[in-house]
Write an enzyme that holds these catalytic residues in place. Structure first.
Site, short mmCIF file in Angstrom:
data_model
loop_
_atom_site.label_atom_id
_atom_site.label_comp_id
_atom_site.label_asym_id
_atom_site.label_seq_id
_atom_site.Cartn_x
_atom_site.Cartn_y
_atom_site.Cartn_z
N ARG A 1 36.79 69.73 -50.51
CA ARG A 1 35.67 71.38 -50.79
C ARG A 1 35.50 72.14 -51.68
O ARG A 1 35.44 72.19 -51.85
CB ARG A 1 35.13 71.59 -49.39
CG ARG A 1 34.39 70.52 -48.12
CD ARG A 1 34.17 70.76 -47.11
NE ARG A 1 33.17 72.20 -46.85
CZ ARG A 1 31.81 71.92 -46.92
NH1 ARG A 1 31.58 70.56 -46.86
NH2 ARG A 1 31.10 73.22 -46.70
N PRO B 1 30.11 74.40 -50.21
CA PRO B 1 30.42 74.33 -51.93
C PRO B 1 30.15 75.63 -52.63
O PRO B 1 30.49 75.01 -53.87
CB PRO B 1 28.91 73.05 -51.77
CG PRO B 1 28.37 73.55 -50.36
CD PRO B 1 29.40 74.41 -49.29
N GLY B 2 29.42 76.45 -52.09
CA GLY B 2 29.43 77.48 -53.15
C GLY B 2 28.20 78.42 -53.41
O GLY B 2 27.96 78.84 -53.91
N CYS C 1 25.44 78.64 -38.89
CA CYS C 1 23.70 78.49 -38.91
C CYS C 1 23.86 77.47 -37.83
O CYS C 1 23.47 76.70 -38.13
CB CYS C 1 24.01 77.05 -40.34
SG CYS C 1 25.02 76.29 -39.94
N LYS D 1 26.31 80.76 -51.38
CA LYS D 1 26.35 82.31 -51.44
C LYS D 1 27.85 82.54 -52.46
O LYS D 1 27.50 84.13 -52.85
CB LYS D 1 27.59 82.92 -50.02
CG LYS D 1 26.40 82.27 -48.47
CD LYS D 1 26.31 82.54 -47.52
CE LYS D 1 25.35 81.63 -46.69
NZ LYS D 1 25.38 80.68 -46.07
N1 SAM Z 1 29.51 79.26 -47.46
C1 SAM Z 1 29.55 78.70 -47.79
C2 SAM Z 1 28.38 78.11 -49.10
O1 SAM Z 1 27.73 79.58 -48.86
O2 SAM Z 1 27.72 77.13 -49.54
C3 SAM Z 1 29.78 77.29 -46.48
C4 SAM Z 1 30.50 77.68 -45.75
S1 SAM Z 1 30.47 76.61 -44.62
C5 SAM Z 1 29.52 77.01 -43.26
C6 SAM Z 1 32.38 76.99 -44.02
C7 SAM Z 1 33.01 76.76 -44.68
O3 SAM Z 1 33.96 77.14 -43.37
C8 SAM Z 1 33.69 74.74 -44.88
O4 SAM Z 1 33.48 74.54 -46.24
C9 SAM Z 1 34.78 74.77 -44.01
O5 SAM Z 1 35.60 73.44 -44.64
C10 SAM Z 1 35.44 75.86 -44.40
N2 SAM Z 1 36.43 76.31 -42.52
C11 SAM Z 1 37.09 75.09 -41.90
N3 SAM Z 1 37.87 75.59 -41.40
C12 SAM Z 1 37.79 76.96 -41.40
C13 SAM Z 1 39.14 78.03 -41.34
N4 SAM Z 1 39.83 77.96 -40.16
N5 SAM Z 1 39.04 78.77 -42.44
C14 SAM Z 1 38.48 79.38 -42.71
N6 SAM Z 1 37.63 78.28 -43.02
C15 SAM Z 1 37.46 77.34 -42.67
#
Ligand code: SAM
Length: 433
Positions: free
Chosen positions: A140, A114-115, A233, A117
């Protein structure tokens, strides 16, 4: 928290060795501390500490401008609405600083929703350079885009694309790339019960394969001399240390700068892993820049509005896009045609051929300051956030930013002694928290 899967416990016991009992005890405790990142595009940490409506505790040791707090309802706080902070799990704040972002760089946050970072990276850029915040999942990505608007980030493109589509378009383009990869979420077990329910060794393997593919595309998009930070994580080595080892074996052009793992029995926070890598070879590609479609009449309408209602008129390109919406584009914005784009720069407003109507993003922007402001008490500010009409002071006219402690919450328009509420309807729910 649901019971930890037996197989997970066995794996951890085998892999953690001596500190297994302490580690397991920590995992079985409820989540202890919450965190937030101060949006330094709008306010300094020192200043925010003075005006915050709830107490901030000690700074998070591994991330600048991040603090612990205990507030349960921080998401409904007026300053949250005004974009002065982003609620972020303390350990999750460890990855972005490793990227060492400097103002003016081209930065990609590849898995951004959601943002949290993105908020940190934007602060490090200080409004200079370009931030592409990408999220593959459409729903998302919408949330990410709303957060970028609330934080008032002016030099960000929010895209919704699979990594392969971006890497085709942007070879060797970015100076810094963050891959905060989708993972098995073991580090979030205390915070998100679903992560426990969804855990299985097969899922760990699936995640590792997906992360490998994402990393391949990130590697392609990084310019020589650039830095890549990979984070998860989870505690699973397949997704963390071993993933990085494999990557380095097949990518001799990269070297490891640092690697860290935050474990809940050693620190105040949940589990997180981050590795910083340096790309030794190759040049930075120039890339094609967006050529805005300009419309002189619309620009005049905006500048008229700016003369009356804004203190700082933004410098830079103003484009009228096809749907009649005008944007302030970040300098050197890339050509993103063919890529789903949710937001680029700051939306200034709509022009219907006669009238200019300012966008909510313009009120919240960190790059533009409203001249016409109406300062409110807490209770009036909350009424505004509920969508109510407010009484305007004598002589009020045109659009004014409704402010709390000097920070804009949104627009209102003075009509016959009243302020008509221009807060987007979809945002009015925030006030009910
Ligand atoms: N960086 C975000 C933050 O700090 O708020 C959290 C990101 S979360 C750990 C990982 C994200 O990767 C999710 O929003 C997910 O939808 C996305 N994701 C899932 N599959 C993916 C793919 N194949 N390629 C890129 N992103 C993907």
């Amino acid at each position: 928290m649901p019971e930890l899967p037996e197989e997970f416990i066995k794996r951890i016991q085998k892999r953690r060795g001596e500190d297994f009992p302490a580690f397991l005890r920590a995992l079985e405790l409820p989540q202890r501390k919450k965190g937030l990142h101060v949006n330094t595009l709008k306010i300094s940490s020192e200043e925010f500490r003075k005006i915050s409506l709830f107490p901030l505790k000690e700074p998070v040791p591994w991330a600048k401008d991040c603090f612990y707090h205990d507030e349960e309802k921080a998401g409904g706080d007026l300053f949250h609405f005004a974009g002065l902070f982003y609620l972020q799990e303390p350990s999750a704040a460890c990855a972005a600083p490793l990227l060492d972002v400097r103002p003016g760089e081209r930065v990609l946050d590849l898995c951004a929703a959601p943002g949290g970072k993105t908020a940190q990276l934007a602060s490090a850029l200080g409004g200079k350079g370009l931030l592409v915040s990408n999220e593959i999942d459409g729903r998302r990505a919408e949330i990410l885009s709303q957060n970028v608007e609330r934080l008032g980030i002016s030099n960000c493109a929010v895209t919704c694309a699979p990594p392969e589509k971006l890497s085709e378009r942007f070879p060797a383009y970015f100076d810094k790339i963050l891959v905060d990869a989708p993972c098995s979420g073991e580090g979030m077990f205390r915070k998100e019960p679903n992560a426990v329910k969804e855990w299985s060794p097969e899922n760990v393997r699936r995640c590792a394969l997906r992360q490998r593919e994402i990393l391949e595309h990130a590697a392609k998009m990084l310019a020589g001399g650039g830095r890549l930070v990979y984070s998860t994580c989870t505690f699973a080595e397949e997704e963390d240390e071993w993933q990085i080892e494999e990557f380095l074996k097949s990518h001799p052009e990269f070297e490891l700068l640092s690697m860290e793992k935050l474990l809940p029995h050693e620190i105040e926070g949940e589990g997180h892993f981050a590795a910083a890598l340096y790309k030794k070879e190759g040049a930075r590609a120039r890339g094609r820049e967006a050529v805005p479609e300009r419309c002189a009449a619309a620009e005049r309408a905006f500048y008229d509005f700016g003369g009356r209602c804004l203190e700082t008129l933004p410098e830079g390109a103003i484009a009228t896009l096809k749907d009649g919406r005008m944007y302030l584009l970040p300098g050197g914005a890339p050509d993103l045609r063919g890529i789903r784009l949710l937001r680029l720069g700051t939306e200034l407003g709509e022009w219907d051929g006669n009238r200019f109507k300012p966008a909510h993003a313009l009120a919240l922007s960190s790059a533009v300051r409203a001249k016409r402001r109406f300062e409110t008490e807490r209770e009036t500010a909350e009424r505004y956030l509920r969508g109510e009409t407010l009484e305007a002071p004598p002589g009020a006219e045109d659009y004014a930013a409704i402010c709390f402690e000097g920070y804009p919450l949104g627009w209102a328009k003075a009509v016959r002694g009243m302020f008509k509420n221009h807060l987007p309807k979809a945002l009015r729910k925030y006030a009910k928290n």
